[in-house]
Write an enzyme that holds these catalytic residues in place. Sequence first.
Site, PDB file in Angstrom:
ATOM      1  N   GLU A  16      23.998  15.945  63.351  1.00 40.40           N
ATOM      2  CA  GLU A  16      24.481  17.272  63.727  1.00 40.40           C
ATOM      3  C   GLU A  16      25.859  17.196  64.381  1.00 40.40           C
ATOM      4  OE1 GLU A  16      24.486  20.366  63.890  1.00 40.40           O
ATOM      5  OE2 GLU A  16      22.536  21.223  63.416  1.00 40.40           O
ATOM      6  N   ASN A 144      22.392  27.956  66.652  1.00 38.82           N
ATOM      7  CA  ASN A 144      23.172  27.020  65.858  1.00 38.82           C
ATOM      8  C   ASN A 144      24.668  27.326  65.936  1.00 38.82           C
ATOM      9  OD1 ASN A 144      22.093  24.658  64.563  1.00 38.82           O
ATOM     10  ND2 ASN A 144      20.587  25.992  63.605  1.00 38.82           N
ATOM     11  N   ASP A 194      23.296  27.072  59.177  1.00 43.03           N
ATOM     12  CA  ASP A 194      23.138  26.125  60.284  1.00 43.03           C
ATOM     13  C   ASP A 194      24.445  26.090  61.081  1.00 43.03           C
ATOM     14  OD1 ASP A 194      22.472  23.890  61.913  1.00 43.03           O
ATOM     15  OD2 ASP A 194      21.163  23.097  60.372  1.00 43.03           O
TER      16      ASP A 194
END
Length: 283
Positions: A16, A144, A194
Amino acid sequence: MKGIEVAVRHDALLGEGPTWDPATERLLWVDILRSRVHTYDPATGRRTVMATEQHVGAVKPRVGGGLVVNLRDGVGLYGRDGAFRWLRRDPVPGRRANDAAVAPDGSLWTGTMRYDEAPGGGTLTRTTPDGTATTVLADVAVSNGTGWSPDGRRMYYIDSPTRRIDVLDLRPDDPLPVNRRPLAAVEDGAGYPDGLTVDADGCVWVALWDGAAVRRYTPEGVLDRVVKLPVRRPTACAFGGAGLTDLYVTSARKERTAPHPLSGSLLVLPGAGQGLAQPAFAG
């Protein structure tokens, strides 16, 4: 524009938060569920990995060196010498950190979510360098992507289960946004929005979890570019490299019974566009 390349072949469980650090000319990113902070130098190929004591949702550079991290129980700081201290602790059972972003004023905007992704279990919080925290959004499922327009008048935000990219307005002398509304929606079957990044044209690039793609939307919410990816679960994207023209994309292997061999790798799309320089955390 060239095709997708592999910057770092890896098996991140939940890669991420790619972030370009101009001071060190390295890309920062995390593997949330393995509690790892990664760096990658595209000029030399050199990589480093640092373990954190808790699940780490995001990492960002600090003004003057060091790192700020969004951890399970709050926001922590690493000095240039690697020494750690808490800036703000706010542990909640069953909740963890997720994506984060640094605003134009140098404040840190951190997302949280419940491990079970229960609706309303997460937040979006603004933290100033002295540790003062303000809850911006309290009724979030999976906090997100967060980003700001080049002129600083708009903020973009994603709560993934809504399948929307939202836009909010910013007023002079007020860091908190107002007038939240949808900019664009991701249709059923195309994945979930996302992480995001905003380019120099004001367009919003969004990674699609379970969608195997990154999309670009104009400031008017029009879909104008789709980049297909070899991984099913891209998680976030950011511009980096010399001139901020290369788009880096993190990915995940989480819950995939037969992941693609590149799932969990850091990918790059050279010459994708023109990114914006991102501020460092002012603390």
